[in-house]
Design an enzyme around this catalytic site. Structure first.
Site, PDB file in Angstrom:
ATOM      1  CG  HIS A 112      20.749 -61.696   4.208  1.00  0.00           C
ATOM      2  ND1 HIS A 112      21.222 -62.462   5.252  1.00  0.00           N
ATOM      3  CD2 HIS A 112      19.780 -62.418   3.608  1.00  0.00           C
ATOM      4  CE1 HIS A 112      20.557 -63.601   5.287  1.00  0.00           C
ATOM      5  NE2 HIS A 112      19.667 -63.606   4.314  1.00  0.00           N
ATOM      6  N   GLY A 120      12.258 -48.671   7.101  1.00  0.00           N
ATOM      7  CA  GLY A 120      11.798 -49.993   6.646  1.00  0.00           C
ATOM      8  C   GLY A 120      11.936 -50.149   5.146  1.00  0.00           C
ATOM      9  NE  ARG A 133      10.201 -42.357   3.376  1.00  0.00           N
ATOM     10  CZ  ARG A 133       9.006 -41.868   3.684  1.00  0.00           C
ATOM     11  NH1 ARG A 133       8.463 -42.152   4.853  1.00  0.00           N
ATOM     12  NH2 ARG A 133       8.351 -41.120   2.839  1.00  0.00           N
ATOM     13  NE  ARG A 162      17.102 -62.389   0.315  1.00  0.00           N
ATOM     14  CZ  ARG A 162      16.202 -63.360   0.442  1.00  0.00           C
ATOM     15  NH1 ARG A 162      14.942 -63.064   0.603  1.00  0.00           N
ATOM     16  NH2 ARG A 162      16.568 -64.609   0.425  1.00  0.00           N
ATOM     17  NE  ARG A 218      11.011 -49.593  13.211  1.00  0.00           N
ATOM     18  CZ  ARG A 218      10.315 -49.333  12.102  1.00  0.00           C
ATOM     19  NH1 ARG A 218      10.939 -49.124  10.958  1.00  0.00           N
ATOM     20  NH2 ARG A 218       8.999 -49.282  12.145  1.00  0.00           N
ATOM     21  N   GLY A 229      10.783 -44.936  11.347  1.00  0.00           N
ATOM     22  CA  GLY A 229       9.664 -45.634  10.725  1.00  0.00           C
ATOM     23  C   GLY A 229       8.339 -44.978  11.000  1.00  0.00           C
ATOM     24  CB  SER A 230       5.120 -45.170   9.560  1.00  0.00           C
ATOM     25  OG  SER A 230       5.016 -46.487   9.078  1.00  0.00           O
ATOM     26  CD  GLU A 249       8.173 -50.819  15.789  1.00  0.00           C
ATOM     27  OE1 GLU A 249       9.039 -50.632  14.925  1.00  0.00           O
ATOM     28  OE2 GLU A 249       8.189 -51.804  16.571  1.00  0.00           O
ATOM     29  CG  MET A 250       4.659 -54.195  12.226  1.00  0.00           C
ATOM     30  SD  MET A 250       3.851 -54.871  10.771  1.00  0.00           S
ATOM     31  CE  MET A 250       3.582 -56.558  11.303  1.00  0.00           C
ATOM     32  CD  GLU A 251       9.478 -53.021  11.134  1.00  0.00           C
ATOM     33  OE1 GLU A 251       9.072 -52.006  11.749  1.00  0.00           O
ATOM     34  OE2 GLU A 251       8.855 -53.535  10.196  1.00  0.00           O
ATOM     35  CB  SER A 263       1.587 -43.569   9.151  1.00  0.00           C
ATOM     36  OG  SER A 263       1.455 -44.863   9.699  1.00  0.00           O
ATOM     37  CG  ASP A 264      -1.913 -46.228  10.886  1.00  0.00           C
ATOM     38  OD1 ASP A 264      -0.836 -46.331  10.270  1.00  0.00           O
ATOM     39  OD2 ASP A 264      -2.236 -46.993  11.804  1.00  0.00           O
ATOM     40  NE  ARG A 275       1.514 -40.240   3.764  1.00  0.00           N
ATOM     41  CZ  ARG A 275       0.355 -40.135   3.135  1.00  0.00           C
ATOM     42  NH1 ARG A 275      -0.757 -39.974   3.809  1.00  0.00           N
ATOM     43  NH2 ARG A 275       0.289 -40.210   1.816  1.00  0.00           N
TER      44      ARG A 275
HETATM   45  N1  HPA Z   1       0.478 -51.554  12.718  1.00  0.00           N
HETATM   46  C1  HPA Z   1       1.717 -51.986  12.570  1.00  0.00           C
HETATM   47  N2  HPA Z   1       2.666 -51.257  12.019  1.00  0.00           N
HETATM   48  C2  HPA Z   1       2.350 -50.021  11.592  1.00  0.00           C
HETATM   49  C3  HPA Z   1       1.078 -49.528  11.718  1.00  0.00           C
HETATM   50  C4  HPA Z   1       0.100 -50.330  12.312  1.00  0.00           C
HETATM   51  O1  HPA Z   1      -1.065 -49.939  12.446  1.00  0.00           O
HETATM   52  N3  HPA Z   1       1.068 -48.287  11.185  1.00  0.00           N
HETATM   53  C5  HPA Z   1       2.314 -48.037  10.753  1.00  0.00           C
HETATM   54  N4  HPA Z   1       3.101 -49.091  11.001  1.00  0.00           N
END
Ligand code: HPA
Length: 237
Positions: free
Chosen positions: A6, A23, A27, A46, A90, A92-93, A182-184, A206-207, A220
């Site tokens: 990769h 991510g 960016r 990729r 990392r 990220g948001s 987040e997811m990582e 971010s939210d 942001r």
């Molecule tokens: N969930 C997962 N990952 C995210 C979120 C979320 O609400 N906002 C930014 N990354």
């Protein structure tokens, strides 16, 4: 053995010992073009763009991780095991789970709970607690403090599902004091711990799951800049 499936780089020293990982590969491009001196692009496989250059004279790389634990799991593993990377930060948001955490706040992930099965590969006789590198985290907090940037330090949730419409499970994580989703991070922390190297996640909110606040693109961008400054300074000795 390099190049890896990769990352199309045949010389190990093209990638720095410290890699910043947003991510989004675009960016990574923006960070390289904005903050690094003489950046060169080292990966296009990729479209997961990676760049190396220097920051204040120190060699530094930045590469996208993609979304989710399998993706960051692959890239961080190859960087660590085949390219000699020692520190991965990392950037990220995340989505805030607590009322006192607002849009644009900066969170430092001391630990990462997870809904993923990533840890099952280690065959542990219990539940593992993915944890950031203390040395990187201590540095990040000190840098933020010295710049007058407020941070919230604590547990984040690395979730496998973004559109979790059939459960309200975020409330249960919030009840346990988890700051944000987040997811990582969990996969990154596990790969780094297993290999004896350093990892840290720094996030911009971010939210919000509690207030549903929104923010402008300019706001942001400003909080992104604060997060970047912390990560870049963290990469220096
Ligand atoms: N969930 C997962 N990952 C995210 C979120 C979320 O609400 N906002 C930014 N990354």
């Amino acid at each position: 053995m390099i190049p890896t499936p990769h990352i199309n780089v045949s010389e190990q020293d093209i990638i720095a010992e410290t890699v910043l990982m947003p991510g989004d590969p675009l960016r990574a491009k923006f960070i390289a073009e904005t903050y690094l001196e003489s950046p060169i692009q080292f990966n296009t496989i990729r479209n997961m763009f990676g760049y190396s250059g220097t920051y204040k004279g120190k060699k530094l790389s930045v590469m996208g991780s993609g979304m989710g634990m399998p993706s960051i799991g692959i890239y961080s593993y190859e960087l660590i095991h085949f390219y000699g990377v020692k520190n991965i930060i990392r950037i990220g948001s995340c989505g805030a789970l607590q009322k006192n955490i607002k849009i644009r706040d900066i969170i430092i992930g001391m630990s990462a709970s997870t809904t993923s099965n990533f840890a099952s590969q280690y065959n542990l006789p219990g539940t593992y607690a993915p944890t950031a590198s203390w040395s990187l985290m201590k540095k990040a907090v000190a840098i933020a403090d010295s710049k007058g940037i407020e941070t919230k330090v604590g547990n984040v949730l690395s979730a496998d599902v973004f559109y979790d419409e059939d459960t309200d499970s975020w409330r249960k994580w919030a009840n346990m004091g988890v700051l944000a989703i987040e997811m990582e991070a969990a996969a990154l922390y596990m790969n780094a711990s297993r290999a004896g190297v350093n990892a840290l996640g720094i996030f911009t909110v971010s939210d919000s799951f509690t207030s549903h606040e929104v923010t402008t693109a300019e706001e942001r961008q400003n909080s992104f800049t604060s997060m970047m400054e912390i990560a870049l300074e963290c990469a220096l000795d």
